[in-house]
Structure formats: structure tokens, C-alpha cells
Design an enzyme around this catalytic site. Structure first.
Site, PDB file in Angstrom:
ATOM      1  N   HIS A  43       0.827  -1.214   0.000  1.00  0.00           N
ATOM      2  CA  HIS A  43       0.000   0.000   0.000  1.00  0.00           C
ATOM      3  C   HIS A  43       0.861   1.265   0.000  1.00  0.00           C
ATOM      4  CE1 HIS A  43      -3.782   1.881  -0.024  1.00  0.00           C
ATOM      5  NE2 HIS A  43      -4.428   1.066   0.793  1.00  0.00           N
ATOM      6  N   ASP A  86      -8.028 -12.034 -17.110  1.00  0.00           N
ATOM      7  CA  ASP A  86      -7.857 -13.263 -17.889  1.00  0.00           C
ATOM      8  C   ASP A  86      -6.408 -13.377 -18.352  1.00  0.00           C
ATOM      9  OD1 ASP A  86      -7.881 -15.354 -19.654  1.00  0.00           O
ATOM     10  OD2 ASP A  86      -9.355 -14.484 -21.024  1.00  0.00           O
TER      11      ASP A  86
END
Length: 447
Positions: free
Chosen positions: A163, A379
Site C-alpha cells: 500500500h 484473464d
């Protein structure tokens, strides 16, 4: 069955950029907003079924997928070179090409058994940051990944990003670029790396106010709730007449209901009413003038607060409060996170937060939404994921994390102290519209 699910680490390695990072790019400057973010990992876990039409054994299929991930990651890190570096100090990343950490593991169960009713403990274990040895070896890594193979040939890919440089939008950009490279077709999204540090350069943090906010608690518990599309539509219809404005978004209405029920659980548990604060993260990219590119990398987010002391508040009133808070933040503050003006504003906002914490007995609920990011388009070349979650074992007290479900609804992960969660998860008002940890296949059919 869950007691029989054993996870074994097969290998640990680092994946380096295919082409070395040039000397002039070896030091990456963080922004002030990056500096203020804690050094924790955000985790996204993608689940993929096996392909019965693929040639070869299950073992060879998994090996092929692992090789494709590693090779395409090496190529992707050329453009996302800070992710292959190490945190140097409070203001910079050393882009030394030490690489992303990549773990291969296997679990002794089939994917369908794992997803019939997702088990939080097991979800945590297929993340690389839950393994003590991996954690020790990756303490300063920016990017950590684990590929876990199921006995049926299905796989889970857990991607953990620091982060300190990656917010939800940055992670989405990285996923889109990596998957396009892995597939060998589609647009490879290139990152805009230098915008954050140019807009709001790093500063000496010692001169900034430090709000004393403790989100840790000895005994917190996390639960998963799913709001399907039809239930959200019913919830919207319930307040349509009262709202009197444009219909609430899915995120607004679901978050308002969760916040309302969490306040009620807190009051029921403590026997007294306290001020509750809902802190919502806002993506600054589309709120600034001119807007920033969607592929800007870094923590380009800030939170605004909504206050309520009444757990009996009507849902439409809570939605109106949330909407008003967002509009005021966007109109008055969102475009000011720039240069010296931005530094002074951040300093004042931190000071206000500190004063608020010291003066008031309050409950703070924090919300992060990944809704509308194209996560289900992730994908790598063997199809789209059957399920995505961003559950992490480092979730803190009073945290609400939301993401789209594949069936068009919203999945919410809620973390509360155990006594409050006991009341929250049995709330009739909540369960009228939410299902508690349903099968992943409710909206998908079978594998």
C-alpha cells in the site's frame, strides 16, 4: 472436509524484470499520500477452474500456467519497475530489480469443495503473507504472489501489493497490463508512474500531526456478506420515494445499510449511543481538474467522513448524508491535493482528525470499495476467474471492504469486534437483503 485441506509450499523464487531498470530510474520518489499509507499489503485472490479441453495431465497444465505467469510478470515489471524494487526510506523506493516474490503451493482438495462455502482461515493460508517463512523473506518486497494449485487442476492466484505505492486503481492497472501480456493480445496498459510524486512531493513527516487512532483490537472477526442484484434492487425500491433525488448507487445503498446495522450492533452491545463516523475512500483521479489518467500509479485517494449518532436513522436519511459528504468533499477539497496548498490542506485535515479523536468518544468505520474496477476481466489466457476476493488476514477493526460479485451484486467483507459481530450477523434488517457467506456457485452454477 476443511480439516483435510493441507497446503504445501512447493517453491519460492524472485521474478526480476526482463530488462534491467536504467540507472536514471533507480530511485522512485513517493508522494506525500504514499508516505502516509501504512506499510501493509493489499491482497486480491483470483480463482480459476481447470480446462478439460487442455492437453496434458493436470500437473502439466498447472506447470504451464505457472510458467506463463512468471514469464509475463518478468515482462510486465519492465514498465512497472518500482514493483520489483525495495522500500528505501520514508520518501522513496530503490528500484534495484531485486524482483517480485513468487510462491508456488498446492492444496489437497478440489476447487469446488473450497468454494462451496469459503473458509476464512483457509483463504488466509493461500496468501503468501500468511506463511511465516515467506513473510520473513519478503518483509521489504513491494509485490508478492502465490499460485496455489488444487487437486482438480484449478488454481488460485493471490496478488499482494504494498500500500506504500499501490491503491485499488493502481492494482487494477497492473492487473490489466499483466494479463494482456500473458494472453499475448489486447491492450497492454502502460503505467503513469510520476504523477503522484510531482503533484504532491514527499515531505518530512515529523512535522505533520499524528492522529492517535487505534483500529486494533484483541478479538476481531471478519465475515462475508453477499447482496445479490435482485436484493439491491429491492433495497433501492424500498427508499425510492423517500430519497427524492436520483436513485442511490449500489455502493451507496449497501454501505448505508451495513453502517446502520453496525451502529445498531454497537449500541446493543454497549448499551449506550456514541457518535459513529463512516470514513469513505475517494479516488482523486477523476475528481481533480484536469482529471488524472486512470493508469496513474500511487495512492491518489483520500477519505471524507460522515457522522451519525442515531442507529435508528432512516436509511434514506443516511444515504442523503453520505451523498452530501461526498459532494462537499469533491467541490471543496478534491482538487486541492497539489503542491504547497495540498501539503497545508493535508496537514490541516490530519490536525482535525487528531482533535476529533481526542475530544469525542466515537466509533470509526472505514470503507474501501473496489466496485466498478474490471477485476472479473482478469484473464491470463485460460479464461476469466470464477471468483475474486480481497480478504486479508490484516483486516482491522470496523473495516468494510466491498467489491462486485459475478452475478451483478456486491460482496462485502466486514470486520468488527466479536461481540458486535455476533449481533451484526444476526441482524434481521441486514439479512433481509444479504446472505451470510453463501456458496460461490449461487450465481454461477456449477464448475
Amino acid at each position: 472436509m476443511k480439516t483435510e485441506m493441507k497446503i504445501e509450499i512447493i517453491s519460492r523464487k524472485t521474478i526480476k524484470p526482463l530488462i534491467p531498470t536504467p540507472e536514471q530510474l533507480r530511485t522512485f520518489r513517493l508522494s506525500l499520500l504514499d508516505q502516509l499509507c501504512p506499510p501493509i499489503y493489499g491482497t486480491s485472490i483470483f480463482f480459476y477452474t481447470s480446462n478439460p479441453n487442455e492437453r496434458g495431465s493436470i500437473t502439466s497444465q498447472v506447470l504451464e500456467r505457472s510458467c506463463r505467469l512468471q514469464n509475463s510478470l518478468s515482462k510486465t515489471l519492465v514498465d512497472f519497475y518500482p514493483l520489483a524494487g525495495r522500500l528505501k526510506d520514508a520518501a522513496s523506493i530503490e528500484c534495484n530489480d531485486q524482483g517480485a516474490y513468487f510462491v508456488e503451493a498446492q492444496i489437497s482438495c478440489q476447487l469446488v469443495d473450497f468454494l462451496i462455502q469459503p473458509d476464512i482461515e483457509l483463504l488466509g493460508r493461500i496468501s503468501p503473507i500468511s506463511d511465516p517463512k515467506s513473510t520473513q523473506l519478503t518483509s521489504d518486497s513491494i509485490l508478492v504472489i502465490q499460485l496455489t494449485a488444487f487437486s482438480c487442476g484449478g488454481i488460485a492466484i493471490a496478488i499482494c501489493t504494498s500500500h506504500k505505492i499501490i491503491d485499488a486503481s493502481s492494482a487494477s492497472t497492473f492487473f490489466q497490463s499483466w494479463t494482456a501480456t500473458a494472453r499475448g493480445y489486447g491492450e497492454v496498459v502502460l503505467p503513469e508512474l510520476l504523477i503522484g510524486g510531482s503533484l504532491l512531493p514527499p515531505r518530512d513527516l515529523s512535522i505533520l500531526p499524528k492522529p492517535n487512532v487505534n483500529f486494533l483490537a484483541e478479538k476481531c472477526t471478519t465475515r462475508r456478506f453477499v447482496f445479490d442484484a435482485s436484493k439491491i434492487a429491492s433495497l433501492k425500491a424500498k427508499i425510492a420515494c423517500a430519497i427524492g433525488q436520483r436513485p442511490p448507487t449500489n455502493v451507496e445503498i449497501v454501505l448505508a445499510l451495513i453502517f446502520k446495522c453496525a451502529m445498531a450492533a454497537s449500541m446493543s452491545n454497549s448499551g449506550r449511543s456514541v457518535t459513529s463516523v463512516l470514513s469513505q475512500a475517494v479516488n482523486l483521479r477523476k475528481r481533480m481538474v484536469p482529471t488524472l489518467p486512470e493508469n496513474s500509479i500511487g495512492n491518489l485517494i483520500w477519505s471524507f467522513q460522515v457522522f451519525s449518532k442515531d442507529s435508528e436513522i432512516e436509511l434514506h436519511e443516511l444515504v442523503a448524508k453520505m451523498r452530501k459528504g461526498l459532494i462537499e468533499f469533491c467541490n471543496e477539497k478534491a482538487n486541492n491535493f497539489k503542491g504547497d496548498e495540498g501539503f497545508h490542506m493535508v496537514s490541516e485535515l490530519l490536525k482535525e482528525q487528531g482533535e476529533l479523536m481526542r475530544k469525542m468518544d466515537i466509533n470509526i468505520y472505514r470503507c474501501s470499495s473496489l466496485c466498478k474496477f474490471p477485476l472479473y476481466e482478469t484473464d491470463f489466457g485460460w479464461g476469466k476467474p470464477i471468483w475474486i476476493t480481497n480478504y486479508s488476514s490484516n483486516y482491522h477493526k470496523n473495516l468494510i471492504v466491498m467489491l462486485d460479485s459475478k452475478g451483478g451484486g456486491i460482496e462485502a467483507w466486514v470486520t468488527l469486534e466479536e461481540p458486535e459481530m455476533e449481533k451484526f450477523q444476526h441482524s434481521g434488517e441486514l439479512l433481509e437483503f444479504a446472505s451470510f457467506n453463501p456458496s460461490v456457485f449461487v450465481n454461477h452454477g456449477s464448475i
